[in-house]
Design an enzyme around this catalytic site. Structure first.
Site, PDB file in Angstrom:
ATOM      1  N   ASP A 106       0.847  -1.199   0.000  1.00 21.75           N
ATOM      2  CA  ASP A 106       0.000   0.000   0.000  1.00 21.75           C
ATOM      3  C   ASP A 106       0.884   1.251   0.000  1.00 21.75           C
ATOM      4  O   ASP A 106       1.675   1.464   0.934  1.00 21.75           O
ATOM      5  CB  ASP A 106      -0.847  -0.032   1.293  1.00 21.75           C
ATOM      6  CG  ASP A 106      -2.160   0.708   1.150  1.00 21.75           C
ATOM      7  OD1 ASP A 106      -2.456   1.192   0.051  1.00 21.75           O
ATOM      8  OD2 ASP A 106      -2.894   0.753   2.156  1.00 21.75           O
ATOM      9  N   GLU A 143     -14.413   1.245  -0.795  1.00 18.89           N
ATOM     10  CA  GLU A 143     -14.518   1.280   0.667  1.00 18.89           C
ATOM     11  C   GLU A 143     -15.671   2.173   1.119  1.00 18.89           C
ATOM     12  O   GLU A 143     -15.779   3.344   0.741  1.00 18.89           O
ATOM     13  CB  GLU A 143     -13.189   1.777   1.280  1.00 18.89           C
ATOM     14  CG  GLU A 143     -13.264   1.880   2.795  1.00 18.89           C
ATOM     15  CD  GLU A 143     -11.911   1.930   3.487  1.00 18.89           C
ATOM     16  OE1 GLU A 143     -10.862   1.825   2.837  1.00 18.89           O
ATOM     17  OE2 GLU A 143     -11.923   2.088   4.730  1.00 18.89           O
TER      18      GLU A 143
END
Ligand code: KIV
Length: 276
Positions: free
Chosen positions: A83, A182
């Site tokens: 990430d 998300e």
């Protein structure tokens, strides 16, 4: 053989649900890998669940590279995604490419993830052109938490829903191999999943996504400072861990640990000579 991005994309085509979990260390990564989970994300969520920050914003490249190396060492099969932390792909395309390359080159992970849609699409395109697979991430993107003003559901108004769909399409067109959605309404996530050909991986985005991702500490119940609504606790590790720590503490205090079973004997005559 490690899972490839082609395999992940084939799973969508075949209608097979895709599981992704985060991991931040060697031991956990090994367990996730051995369970057959095909995608492991070394998320910058480690800033909160491992390092105790309030947000993911303080996480740096050095921290991410350190943990991603450990996760790669613990895996043989899963595709590991590193990430990209806050401000490591925002300043310039060159910066984004260089930092993405550091993940692949220095840690041995197979892909990177970055947050944003239309605004980062050009950077995604250039990173992909370098041969680095990119996972997109839209909706409630935690690196922009201060901009959102908290953990708020994204894409609820007609304009916001349209923007999210445009973000997903921009990432697909830029060459992202999958897109995390998300905290978006489930029906919108389902629609986006139908509209783009690459897999969507949902977190708080309902069952209509092509796959699901969760923060491992949330499903294990080992981080309880903040338990998001979208998380299901499959275990309550905090209770097991604190029970074990208390039992150890009690036994040391009472002298019942260690016993002979945890001790090493030696030749009595050597002791006698020493004790003269
Ligand atoms: O950092 C992270 O763990 C993530 C997931 C929640 C998608 O970005």
């Amino acid at each position: 053989m490690r899972v490839t991005i082609n395999k992940i994309q084939e799973m969508k085509q075949k209608g097979e649900k895709i599981t992704m979990l985060t991991a931040y260390d060697y031991v956990t990564a090994k367990l996730v890998d051995e369970a057959g989970v095909p995608l492991i994300l070394v998320g910058d969520s480690l800033g909160m669940v491992v390092l105790g920050y309030q947000t993911t914003i303080p996480v740096t490249m050095d921290v991410m590279l350190h943990h991603t190396k450990a996760v790669v060492r613990g895996t043989a099969n899963a595709l590991v995604v590193g990430d990209m932390p806050f401000m490591t792909y925002h300043v310039s395309t060159e910066d984004a490419m260089r930092n993405a390359a550091r993940f692949i080159q220095e840690t041995g992970c197979q892909a990177v993830k970055l947050e944003g849609g239309v605004t980062v699409a050009e950077k995604v395109k250039r990173i992909v052109e370098c041969g680095i697979p990119v996972m997109g991430h839209i909706g409630l993107t935690p690196q922009s938490i201060n901009q959102f003003g908290g953990h708020k559901i994204q894409g609820k108004t007609p304009e916001a829903a349209k923007r999210l769909l445009e973000d997903a399409i921009a990432l697909e067109q830029a060459g992202a191999f999958s897109v995390v959605l998300e905290t978006v309404p489930a029906p919108l996530a389902t629609l986006i999943s139908k509209k783009i050909s690459v897999p969507t991986i949902g977190i708080g985005a309902g069952a209509g996504c092509d796959g699901q991702v969760q923060v491992i500490n949330d499903i294990l119940g080992s981080y309880t400072d903040f338990v998001p609504k979208h998380a299901k606790q499959y275990a309550k590790l905090v209770n097991i861990i604190s029970g074990a720590i208390s039992a150890y503490h009690e036994e040391v205090k009472s002298g019942t640990f260690p016993t002979e079973a945890q001790s090493f004997p030696m030749d009595e005559s050597i002791l006698k000579d020493l004790d003269k």
